[in-house]
Design a protein around this motif. Sequence first.
Motif, PDB file in Angstrom:
ATOM      1  N   PRO A  21       1.204  -1.241   0.012  1.00  0.00           N
ATOM      2  CA  PRO A  21       0.295   0.059  -0.196  1.00  0.00           C
ATOM      3  C   PRO A  21       0.943   1.420  -0.306  1.00  0.00           C
ATOM      4  CG  PRO A  21      -1.089  -2.200   1.846  1.00  0.00           C
ATOM      5  CD  PRO A  21       0.453  -1.974   0.686  1.00  0.00           C
ATOM      6  N   GLN A  22       0.394   2.233  -1.120  1.00  0.00           N
ATOM      7  CA  GLN A  22       1.045   3.557  -1.150  1.00  0.00           C
ATOM      8  C   GLN A  22       1.885   4.390   0.116  1.00  0.00           C
ATOM      9  OE1 GLN A  22       0.865   5.258  -4.702  1.00  0.00           O
ATOM     10  NE2 GLN A  22       2.420   6.298  -4.395  1.00  0.00           N
ATOM     11  N   ALA A  23       0.572   4.583   1.208  1.00  0.00           N
ATOM     12  CA  ALA A  23       0.785   4.906   2.201  1.00  0.00           C
ATOM     13  C   ALA A  23       0.303   4.105   3.342  1.00  0.00           C
ATOM     14  CB  ALA A  23      -1.033   6.238   2.062  1.00  0.00           C
ATOM     15  N   GLY A  24       1.631   4.506   4.044  1.00  0.00           N
ATOM     16  CA  GLY A  24       1.320   4.016   5.409  1.00  0.00           C
ATOM     17  C   GLY A  24       1.109   4.028   6.850  1.00  0.00           C
ATOM     18  N   PHE A  25       0.922   3.807   8.139  1.00  0.00           N
ATOM     19  CA  PHE A  25       1.262   4.927   9.417  1.00  0.00           C
ATOM     20  C   PHE A  25       3.059   4.358   9.530  1.00  0.00           C
ATOM     21  CE2 PHE A  25       0.116   4.393  13.750  1.00  0.00           C
ATOM     22  CZ  PHE A  25      -0.421   6.256  13.756  1.00  0.00           C
ATOM     23  N   GLU A  40      -4.473   0.648  16.710  1.00  0.00           N
ATOM     24  CA  GLU A  40      -6.008   0.569  16.446  1.00  0.00           C
ATOM     25  C   GLU A  40      -6.567   1.870  15.698  1.00  0.00           C
ATOM     26  OE1 GLU A  40      -8.105  -0.925  20.261  1.00  0.00           O
ATOM     27  OE2 GLU A  40      -6.709  -2.254  19.967  1.00  0.00           O
ATOM     28  N   GLU A  41      -6.529   3.106  16.094  1.00  0.00           N
ATOM     29  CA  GLU A  41      -6.936   4.119  15.843  1.00  0.00           C
ATOM     30  C   GLU A  41      -6.795   4.266  13.823  1.00  0.00           C
ATOM     31  OE1 GLU A  41      -8.304   8.425  17.224  1.00  0.00           O
ATOM     32  OE2 GLU A  41      -6.331   7.472  17.917  1.00  0.00           O
ATOM     33  N   ALA A  42      -5.526   3.991  13.749  1.00  0.00           N
ATOM     34  CA  ALA A  42      -4.881   4.318  12.121  1.00  0.00           C
ATOM     35  C   ALA A  42      -5.540   3.052  11.912  1.00  0.00           C
ATOM     36  CB  ALA A  42      -3.393   3.745  12.346  1.00  0.00           C
ATOM     37  N   LEU A  43      -5.621   1.510  12.220  1.00  0.00           N
ATOM     38  CA  LEU A  43      -6.759   0.909  11.244  1.00  0.00           C
ATOM     39  C   LEU A  43      -8.155   0.879  10.608  1.00  0.00           C
ATOM     40  CD1 LEU A  43      -5.510  -2.083  12.668  1.00  0.00           C
ATOM     41  CD2 LEU A  43      -4.691  -1.360  10.850  1.00  0.00           C
ATOM     42  N   GLU A  44      -8.948   1.853  11.996  1.00  0.00           N
ATOM     43  CA  GLU A  44     -10.634   1.744  11.861  1.00  0.00           C
ATOM     44  C   GLU A  44     -10.054   3.387  10.817  1.00  0.00           C
ATOM     45  OE1 GLU A  44     -13.279   3.923  15.055  1.00  0.00           O
ATOM     46  OE2 GLU A  44     -11.901   3.554  15.536  1.00  0.00           O
ATOM     47  N   ILE A  45      -9.236   3.968  10.880  1.00  0.00           N
ATOM     48  CA  ILE A  45      -9.128   5.548   9.668  1.00  0.00           C
ATOM     49  C   ILE A  45      -9.516   4.897   8.937  1.00  0.00           C
ATOM     50  CG2 ILE A  45      -8.006   7.551   9.164  1.00  0.00           C
ATOM     51  CD1 ILE A  45      -7.814   7.506  12.429  1.00  0.00           C
ATOM     52  N   GLY A  46      -8.387   3.612   7.720  1.00  0.00           N
ATOM     53  CA  GLY A  46      -8.056   3.279   7.026  1.00  0.00           C
ATOM     54  C   GLY A  46      -7.194   2.444   6.751  1.00  0.00           C
ATOM     55  N   TYR A  47      -6.081   3.115   7.487  1.00  0.00           N
ATOM     56  CA  TYR A  47      -4.365   2.563   7.170  1.00  0.00           C
ATOM     57  C   TYR A  47      -3.833   0.610   6.985  1.00  0.00           C
ATOM     58  CZ  TYR A  47      -2.692   7.442   7.790  1.00  0.00           C
ATOM     59  OH  TYR A  47      -2.479   8.330   7.792  1.00  0.00           O
ATOM     60  N   ARG A  48      -3.994   0.192   5.785  1.00  0.00           N
ATOM     61  CA  ARG A  48      -3.578  -0.960   5.773  1.00  0.00           C
ATOM     62  C   ARG A  48      -2.483  -1.469   5.646  1.00  0.00           C
ATOM     63  NH1 ARG A  48      -7.612  -0.226   7.797  1.00  0.00           N
ATOM     64  NH2 ARG A  48      -9.825  -1.411   7.303  1.00  0.00           N
ATOM     65  N   HIS A  49      -1.689  -0.077   6.284  1.00  0.00           N
ATOM     66  CA  HIS A  49       0.088  -0.958   5.327  1.00  0.00           C
ATOM     67  C   HIS A  49       0.974  -0.031   7.548  1.00  0.00           C
ATOM     68  CE1 HIS A  49       4.193   0.720   3.673  1.00  0.00           C
ATOM     69  NE2 HIS A  49       4.430   0.559   5.276  1.00  0.00           N
ATOM     70  N   ILE A  50       1.979  -0.743   8.238  1.00  0.00           N
ATOM     71  CA  ILE A  50       2.286  -0.327   9.357  1.00  0.00           C
ATOM     72  C   ILE A  50       3.683  -0.323   9.543  1.00  0.00           C
ATOM     73  CG2 ILE A  50       2.150  -0.577  12.043  1.00  0.00           C
ATOM     74  CD1 ILE A  50      -0.792   0.457  11.088  1.00  0.00           C
ATOM     75  N   ASP A  51       4.184   0.641   9.764  1.00  0.00           N
ATOM     76  CA  ASP A  51       5.814   0.722   9.952  1.00  0.00           C
ATOM     77  C   ASP A  51       6.465   0.996  11.258  1.00  0.00           C
ATOM     78  OD1 ASP A  51       8.020   1.140   8.158  1.00  0.00           O
ATOM     79  OD2 ASP A  51       8.789   2.585   9.970  1.00  0.00           O
TER      80      ASP A  51
END
Length: 294
Positions: A21-25, A40-51
């Motif tokens: 995914p081109q945008a991650g957290f 968890e908040e980032a995932l709820e917002i729509g992030y699907r890439h965690i660094d």
Amino acid sequence: MAKTFDASVPTITLNDGSQIPQAGFGTFKIDPADTQRAVEEALEIGYRHIDTASAYANEAGVGAALRATGMVDSVYTVTKLRNADQGYDNALRACETSLKDLGLDRIDLYLIHWPVPTQDRYVETWRAMRKLVDEGLVGSIGVCNFLPDHLRRLVDETGVVPAVNQVESHPAFWRPELDALCRELGVVVEAYSPLGRGSDIESEPARAAAAAHGVTCAQAVLRWHIQKGHVIIPKSTHAERMRENLDVFGFELTDAEMAAFDALDCPEGQISGDPNTFDRPQTLEDMMARGNVK
């Protein structure tokens, strides 16, 4: 099995055929005690890439968030090998530790955090990374903070091209020569500190583009990265800013606006360490001493 991500964020195909995914957290400097909530908040917002990274001391919080949300199989997870774990056998053990801390069976992207030329171990470390792919413990492998000489040596001595080079990159310091070499080799640039820790959003090109497109200055800078083909991992612990950083796919900068951002590049824009000299061990004690971990 290939993961499927939210279609609102485009993916980039890496040189091994996988999708990122081109945008991650990003989670650098997020307190370990606050990491699960923030992710968890980032995932709820729509992030699907965690660094994350072993050196951040918050892998456990990332893993806890993935499990709590039931999203282990739908999130692209990235972590990094710290400097103190370089070397063939050390790298294999370090990956096992990260997998355990994350609570995962497989890491989507595993990166060498710094080249640390003073150790001269990044080539043997890279060979260990390749073994981790062969064993199915890691999906893709890449590097962080690697300059042209480091990249060329890896490729020349191992024949294995990194999928990603995560580097400091923002309009005031985006190293056009390194960017061009990565494109030539087929290495995706992943930008950390994509806003220059806030300094780039004060630039005239950012203000002009924001006014022209009805977006924030930060969104204009992040859109510059997107059109460069970079992967971005902005970090924030505030929900509204998280949403803003992800909402950069509904407008497009003009060629003139892109060129104005490009022209900001200068050596004085660097805000992180020098990859040729940075050799801190990144142990917990070291990271705490520098204020990177509380």
